[in-house]
Design a protein around this motif. Sequence first.
Motif, mmCIF file in Angstrom:
data_model
loop_
_atom_site.group_PDB
_atom_site.id
_atom_site.type_symbol
_atom_site.label_atom_id
_atom_site.label_comp_id
_atom_site.label_asym_id
_atom_site.label_seq_id
_atom_site.Cartn_x
_atom_site.Cartn_y
_atom_site.Cartn_z
ATOM 1 N N LYS A 164 1.050 -1.113 -0.040
ATOM 2 C CA LYS A 164 0.056 -0.054 0.103
ATOM 3 C C LYS A 164 0.764 1.100 0.152
ATOM 4 N N CYS A 168 1.002 4.184 -2.587
ATOM 5 C CA CYS A 168 0.472 5.599 -2.162
ATOM 6 C C CYS A 168 1.697 6.421 -2.474
ATOM 7 N N LEU A 205 -12.108 10.923 1.847
ATOM 8 C CA LEU A 205 -11.441 9.634 1.600
ATOM 9 C C LEU A 205 -10.765 9.118 2.585
ATOM 10 N N VAL A 206 -10.032 10.079 3.345
ATOM 11 C CA VAL A 206 -9.377 9.585 4.542
ATOM 12 C C VAL A 206 -10.410 8.832 5.775
ATOM 13 N N ASN A 209 -11.418 5.812 4.566
ATOM 14 C CA ASN A 209 -10.555 4.783 4.649
ATOM 15 C C ASN A 209 -10.479 4.172 5.929
ATOM 16 N N GLN A 210 -10.558 5.147 6.950
ATOM 17 C CA GLN A 210 -10.378 4.931 8.519
ATOM 18 C C GLN A 210 -11.701 4.046 8.938
ATOM 19 N N THR A 213 -11.128 0.446 7.456
ATOM 20 C CA THR A 213 -10.194 -0.311 8.017
ATOM 21 C C THR A 213 -10.680 -0.626 9.461
#
Length: 354
Positions: A164, A168, A205-206, A209-210, A213
């Motif tokens: 990843k 990234c 997006l963050v 993503n959190q 996850t």
Amino acid sequence: MMARDGDPKYILQVENRRKNVFVTQLGEHREEEDEDVHYIPVIHEAPSKILQHHGKTLQKTLLLQKEVEHDQVTAELVAKRQEFKKQMEILAKRSAEFALKEEASRARALKFDRYLKECEQKKERAMKKYQDEQKLNKIKKNEIHKLKEELKELKIRQQKLQEKVTKCKIYEDFLLKLIEVLPDNYLECGEDSLIRALIKRHETLVTANQSLTKNLSTLQHNLEKTRLEFGTLQEEHDTTKIMLISKLSELQSKGSALQGKNTQLEQYISRKKGHFRNQKEELGRMLLAISDLAAQCYMWHYGPLKEMPLLSKLDMIQEFILEKQDIRQQTVQLDEHETSSCSLKERPHKSKKR
């Protein structure tokens, strides 16, 4: 001594001694010499026995002899006592040595017993320590196995995160290049600017993503939990399967035993059926024989033969047989009576003829 002087046996006469007699001379005058010789008796017994058995021996001499014998016996007794005393001293010394040796051997035995007990205790402690160490070793091995599994999972996760990061890294390089290209006052731009929109998009997006996850971690935790439950269920299924297989084998063995018993019972029933069939046939033959005999021995006062039961037929046959036996006995008696009357009639004729 006086008895010896008076006894002619103990008197030595040496008259007419011949001199110059040698062994080498011829024995011509030997018979003449034997006439002048007086023989002295040879005594083979001991002096004490001679004195004791001789009737003329003095009591004083016998007493002295007995005293001498007594002294000898006392001397021998004293010697024997001394020897016995020495032997007793030796025996006491040996018994003391034996007691000391026995005490020493007993002490050695006690010491050896104590040593054996200590060895047994040490053995028990060593076995207990060995068992504890085995259990601890097993626990440590399980922990090492778990840690290895966790290490594998962490390495896989690290590899995925590295992948990843490499993915990234492109965006990072792009953003760095973009920062270099952007002017210094790009943060002072309005809310409708393209940069602010990109920043907001990145923030959303963050957060997404959190949340993803977080959902992934919860799903992994649930998956691990379900895997553990599945393992326990699999173990329970295996145990129940083994138990059911054992019960099935027991039931199969019982079923085979019951099947064998059923075959034996079927054979027994078939034999009984054949026996019953034979009995039935014999009973039918007996009934036919009884009906034939009843037809031959029919008596009118019993009623019609077709409606007559079996017991009545048997009674009728019995009555008929008894009646025939009575008639036979009566005929036999009549024959005997006639023979007897004929014999009586013949006797007066014979007497008349005479």
